[in-house]
Design an enzyme around this catalytic site. Sequence first.
Site, PDB file in Angstrom:
ATOM      1  N   ILE A  56       0.835  -1.204   0.000  1.00 20.99           N
ATOM      2  CA  ILE A  56       0.000   0.000   0.000  1.00 20.99           C
ATOM      3  C   ILE A  56       0.869   1.253   0.000  1.00 20.99           C
ATOM      4  CG2 ILE A  56      -1.631   1.370   1.379  1.00 20.99           C
ATOM      5  CD1 ILE A  56      -2.865  -1.409   2.220  1.00 20.99           C
TER       6      ILE A  56
ATOM      7  N   ARG B 271       0.246  -2.479  -9.755  1.00 22.52           N
ATOM      8  CA  ARG B 271      -0.340  -2.678  -8.421  1.00 22.52           C
ATOM      9  C   ARG B 271      -1.216  -3.917  -8.397  1.00 22.52           C
ATOM     10  NH1 ARG B 271      -2.729   1.819  -4.362  1.00 22.52           N
ATOM     11  NH2 ARG B 271      -3.360   0.398  -2.695  1.00 22.52           N
TER      12      ARG B 271
ATOM     13  N   PHE C 245       2.707   1.786  -3.437  1.00 19.29           N
ATOM     14  CA  PHE C 245       1.905   2.225  -4.576  1.00 19.29           C
ATOM     15  C   PHE C 245       1.180   3.538  -4.322  1.00 19.29           C
ATOM     16  CE2 PHE C 245       2.604  -2.136  -5.983  1.00 19.29           C
ATOM     17  CZ  PHE C 245       2.925  -1.905  -7.308  1.00 19.29           C
ATOM     18  N   GLU C 246       0.811   3.815  -3.091  1.00 17.70           N
ATOM     19  CA  GLU C 246       0.151   5.093  -2.806  1.00 17.70           C
ATOM     20  C   GLU C 246       1.172   6.232  -2.791  1.00 17.70           C
ATOM     21  OE1 GLU C 246      -2.996   5.770  -2.725  1.00 17.70           O
ATOM     22  OE2 GLU C 246      -3.735   3.710  -2.708  1.00 17.70           O
ATOM     23  N   GLY C 247       2.378   5.943  -2.299  1.00 17.77           N
ATOM     24  CA  GLY C 247       3.364   7.004  -2.135  1.00 17.77           C
ATOM     25  C   GLY C 247       2.949   7.912  -0.989  1.00 17.77           C
TER      26      GLY C 247
END
Length: 146
Positions: free
Chosen positions: A11, A132, A14-16
């Site tokens: 998470i 993702r 991929f979210e950064g």
Amino acid sequence: MKTNAQGLVLIKQFEGLRLTAYQDVVGVWTIGYGHTGTDVRAGLTITNDQAEQLLRQDLARFESGIGRLVAVPLNGNQFSALVSFSYNLGLANLQGSTLLRKLNAGDYAGAAGQFPRWNRAGGQMLPGLTRRRLAEQSLFQSKEDA
């Protein structure tokens, strides 16, 4: 259940992390590790600690949602992959999905095969979403560490 370490890494990766609010690819105001909501607006800034707190609050909501929606046993990796999926797409998308229908019918392999289908935002296929979904699929299919 709680999101495991592998799911949390996925998470966050991929979210950064963005400490200043921004609009995502479909125009939703976002901050921290992909946090959205009525509390996010243009000009908002937060600290690293606040981003972690928002992430924990958001994860609790998605973990609870997975618990309500999934009717079959899950290992920690399967659960965490579904939390990541829902964190990105929303529980409503999971709720109406073929992925969930197959999973709740006990077709784990069929459910796993559905992850890559969810790689679009605003009608466009996005390479980041493809990566993702493949990472979530891999986590879902992997054996849980003892």
